[in-house]
Design a protein around this motif. Structure first.
Motif, short mmCIF file in Angstrom:
data_model
loop_
_atom_site.label_atom_id
_atom_site.label_comp_id
_atom_site.label_asym_id
_atom_site.label_seq_id
_atom_site.Cartn_x
_atom_site.Cartn_y
_atom_site.Cartn_z
N ILE A 1 -8.97 -15.06 -59.23
CA ILE A 1 -8.21 -15.25 -57.87
C ILE A 1 -7.77 -16.92 -58.14
O ILE A 1 -6.56 -17.21 -57.92
N THR A 2 -8.76 -17.69 -58.34
CA THR A 2 -8.49 -19.06 -58.69
C THR A 2 -7.45 -19.36 -59.75
O THR A 2 -6.67 -20.11 -59.62
N ALA A 3 -7.79 -18.47 -61.19
CA ALA A 3 -7.00 -18.72 -62.12
C ALA A 3 -5.54 -18.09 -61.82
O ALA A 3 -4.81 -19.01 -62.35
N LEU A 4 -5.21 -17.14 -61.23
CA LEU A 4 -4.02 -16.74 -60.94
C LEU A 4 -3.35 -17.79 -59.96
O LEU A 4 -2.05 -17.88 -60.15
N THR A 5 -4.03 -18.17 -59.07
CA THR A 5 -3.36 -19.11 -58.19
C THR A 5 -2.88 -20.39 -58.80
O THR A 5 -1.92 -21.04 -58.79
N GLY A 6 -3.62 -20.67 -59.65
CA GLY A 6 -3.41 -22.07 -60.67
C GLY A 6 -2.25 -21.93 -61.71
O GLY A 6 -1.30 -22.70 -61.65
N LEU A 7 -2.05 -20.49 -62.15
CA LEU A 7 -1.15 -20.15 -63.21
C LEU A 7 0.24 -20.01 -62.01
O LEU A 7 1.33 -20.71 -62.68
N ILE A 8 0.28 -19.58 -60.90
CA ILE A 8 1.33 -19.54 -60.18
C ILE A 8 1.82 -21.03 -59.73
O ILE A 8 3.13 -21.43 -59.83
N THR A 9 1.05 -21.83 -59.05
CA THR A 9 1.49 -23.22 -58.96
C THR A 9 1.83 -24.06 -60.07
O THR A 9 2.76 -24.71 -59.65
N THR A 10 1.40 -23.92 -60.97
CA THR A 10 1.76 -24.32 -62.34
C THR A 10 3.31 -24.06 -62.81
O THR A 10 3.87 -24.94 -63.01
N PHE A 11 3.13 -22.72 -62.80
CA PHE A 11 4.70 -22.46 -62.78
C PHE A 11 5.78 -23.05 -62.12
O PHE A 11 6.79 -23.42 -62.61
N VAL A 12 5.30 -22.93 -60.74
CA VAL A 12 6.16 -23.57 -59.78
C VAL A 12 6.49 -24.83 -59.93
O VAL A 12 7.59 -25.51 -59.95
N SER A 13 5.67 -25.68 -60.34
CA SER A 13 5.65 -27.07 -60.64
C SER A 13 6.49 -27.28 -61.79
O SER A 13 7.41 -28.36 -61.64
N ALA A 14 6.29 -26.71 -62.85
CA ALA A 14 6.77 -26.81 -64.00
C ALA A 14 8.56 -26.50 -63.84
O ALA A 14 9.14 -26.99 -64.36
N VAL A 15 8.69 -25.54 -63.10
CA VAL A 15 10.19 -25.21 -62.74
C VAL A 15 10.97 -26.40 -62.14
O VAL A 15 11.94 -26.65 -62.23
N ILE A 16 10.13 -27.19 -61.13
CA ILE A 16 10.75 -27.98 -60.38
C ILE A 16 10.77 -29.49 -61.17
O ILE A 16 11.60 -30.25 -61.06
N VAL A 17 9.56 -29.73 -61.91
CA VAL A 17 9.29 -31.05 -62.45
C VAL A 17 10.03 -31.24 -63.89
O VAL A 17 10.89 -32.24 -64.08
N TYR A 18 10.02 -30.21 -64.57
CA TYR A 18 10.43 -30.27 -66.11
C TYR A 18 11.82 -30.63 -66.12
O TYR A 18 12.38 -31.49 -66.97
N PRO A 19 12.76 -29.85 -65.26
CA PRO A 19 14.48 -30.13 -65.42
C PRO A 19 14.63 -31.88 -64.93
O PRO A 19 15.57 -32.28 -65.57
N LEU A 20 14.02 -32.16 -63.64
CA LEU A 20 14.25 -33.45 -63.48
C LEU A 20 13.91 -34.59 -64.27
O LEU A 20 14.42 -35.84 -64.72
N THR A 21 12.59 -34.18 -65.21
CA THR A 21 12.00 -34.99 -65.98
C THR A 21 12.89 -35.13 -67.36
O THR A 21 13.09 -36.45 -67.81
N ALA A 22 13.29 -33.90 -67.75
CA ALA A 22 14.35 -34.10 -68.72
C ALA A 22 15.52 -34.83 -68.65
O ALA A 22 16.10 -35.58 -69.47
N LEU A 23 16.09 -34.52 -67.19
CA LEU A 23 17.33 -35.46 -66.98
C LEU A 23 17.07 -37.16 -67.04
O LEU A 23 17.79 -37.59 -67.61
N GLY A 24 15.86 -37.23 -66.36
CA GLY A 24 15.52 -38.68 -66.52
C GLY A 24 15.44 -39.33 -68.02
O GLY A 24 15.81 -40.22 -67.97
N LEU A 25 14.70 -38.50 -68.62
CA LEU A 25 14.58 -38.92 -70.13
C LEU A 25 15.79 -38.84 -70.89
O LEU A 25 16.26 -39.93 -71.61
N ALA A 26 16.92 -37.77 -70.60
CA ALA A 26 18.21 -38.11 -71.19
C ALA A 26 18.99 -39.31 -70.72
O ALA A 26 19.78 -39.99 -71.59
N ILE A 27 18.68 -39.63 -69.45
CA ILE A 27 19.37 -40.97 -68.96
C ILE A 27 18.92 -42.18 -69.68
O ILE A 27 19.72 -43.13 -70.08
#
Length: 427
Positions: free
Chosen positions: A319-345
């Motif tokens: 249960i702990t590992a599955l929760t970690g995978l879910i929250t990591t996926f949600v964080s990646a979906v939010i953080v990576y696009p903004l980080t890539a946009l900032g790096l492009a700028i």
């Protein structure tokens, strides 16, 4: 909530499969059926008694009984009904998911979870339901803490790490390189400590909100802070003890390879350290809610977590590992696009050479966009992770210590657990 009897440290816990309320011999019967009283004068009742309403004088001949008609099953009884000839209350083998049948038995649900042992879906749903229904208390806490932490992190990266080049300049003095790396490490440690403090504050306050949500009670930010504040130093000590203990364990296992300068031995020690640290991490994963809700000390909370996890390590790990995978996926979906946009700028401003000297990632635009993404991700995922830990703690205590009875009493439910056929009523 800390003073609620539902979170008190229990006495000797009942064994598996045993529920409070069974006969324990306190009425003098030791769980055995009561024997009929003997009448005065030494006369004894006959061992075989006629059914009620058919008493006759001693020695009188017994008239033959007329044949009794067989009871006919009621419409809807038998298969697929609750209350037929063969079910738990005379009912048959009901449909899956029916009350008391192949599915889960009915249970009171004063708050976000039913008061019975939980499965994976109910734990995750309870965590999300608490964030959704108590968002006025949960989200402001995580938003403020995440914002403060990310602002400090941006300042550290901008002013302490901006001068650290990805590749050292040719001919640079070794002492200058070491000084630069030392300053950068100091800044990183300070940034990590600030994040640790923010995580502890969030975990403590969210734990109090979840503990009330289980009982169907709301909690304001002020109430959560007043209940969590006396336990913050204890929670900090628990977190530091677990972190330092894990680091010391890894160092001890790597030390023989370092001293002997043997890479193979060092790899063996590293591979042995990883599963051991993981096992200990899950074993003590419930120490935080035990410390907060039971007002236990650091060592006592570690013992409580070890006792609650015993026999359920793989389930809690999954249960702990599955929760970690879910929250990591949600964080990646939010953080990576903004980080890539900032790096492009940043690349647009500094060019390709910005990747070599690190200026492309340390400009204001990349840092701010990455921080905004991190704030949004942490605001959503931090309460879910903390909530799953709290609900795992509640679930284990329900399974091992019948905590559902105490929680039902604290929630004001009457007749809960006394009569399985009688539904609980609100007090």
């Amino acid at each position: 909530m800390n003073d609620s009897p539902g979170w008190a440290v229990p006495g000797p816990s009942p064994s598996d499969g045993e529920r409070p309320g069974a006969s324990d011999g306190r009425d003098g019967t030791d769980g055995a059926p009561s024997q009929p009283q003997q009448p005065a004068g030494g006369q004894k009742w006959s061992a075989e008694q006629p059914p009620p309403g058919e008493w006759s004088s001693p020695g009188a001949p017994q008239a033959p009984k007329p044949p009794q008609p067989q009871p006919q099953p009621q419409p809807g009884a038998g298969w697929g009904s609750y209350g037929g000839p063969q079910g738990p209350q005379g009912g048959g083998y009901g449909y899956p998911g029916g009350p008391g049948q192949w599915g889960k038995p009915p249970a009171a649900k004063p708050g976000v979870i039913p008061l019975r042992p939980l499965d994976l879906g109910e734990i995750l749903d309870g965590a999300v339901a608490t964030v959704r229904s108590h968002w006025r208390s949960v989200l402001p806490i995580t938003l403020v803490v995440a914002t403060v932490v990310q602002v400090i992190s941006v300042l550290v990266q901008k002013y302490a790490l901006a001068g650290v080049a990805v590749t050292p300049e040719p001919g640079a003095d070794l002492q200058d390189v070491l000084d630069t790396l030392g300053g950068a490490m100091t800044a990183l440690v300070a940034d990590g400590f600030i994040q640790l403090i923010g995580t502890i504050i969030t975990t403590a306050m969210v734990t109090m909100i979840f503990s009330r949500a289980v009982l169907g009670q709301g909690s304001t930010i002020g109430q959560a802070w007043r209940e969590a504040r006396p336990r913050l130093l204890h929670l900090l000590g628990l977190t530091l003890l677990m972190g330092l203990g894990g680091a010391a364990l890894v160092a001890v296992l790597l030390l023989p390879g370092i001293l002997l300068r043997n890479i193979g031995l060092g790899l063996v020690g590293g591979f042995a350290a990883l599963p051991l640290v993981l096992w200990l991490g899950i074993k003590f994963s419930l120490a935080s809610p035990a410390l907060m809700l039971e007002k236990a000390g650091v060592v006592t909370s570690l013992r409580r977590s070890s006792r609650l996890v015993q026999g359920s390590w793989w389930r809690i790990f999954g249960i702990t590992a599955l929760t970690g995978l879910i929250t990591t996926f949600v964080s990646a979906v939010i953080v990576y696009p903004l980080t890539a946009l900032g790096l492009a700028i940043g690349l647009a401003d500094s060019g390709v050479g910005g990747l070599e000297n690190g200026t492309a990632a340390t400009g204001w635009a990349p840092l701010i966009l990455a921080a905004v993404g991190a704030v949004i991700a942490q605001t959503i995922t931090m309460p879910i992770q903390a909530g799953v830990t709290v609900l795992l703690y509640v679930d284990q205590r329900i399974r091992r210590e019948a905590l559902d009875l105490e929680l039902a009493r604290a929630a004001g439910l009457e007749n809960y657990g006394s009569d399985p056929a009688a539904p609980p009523t609100g007090g």
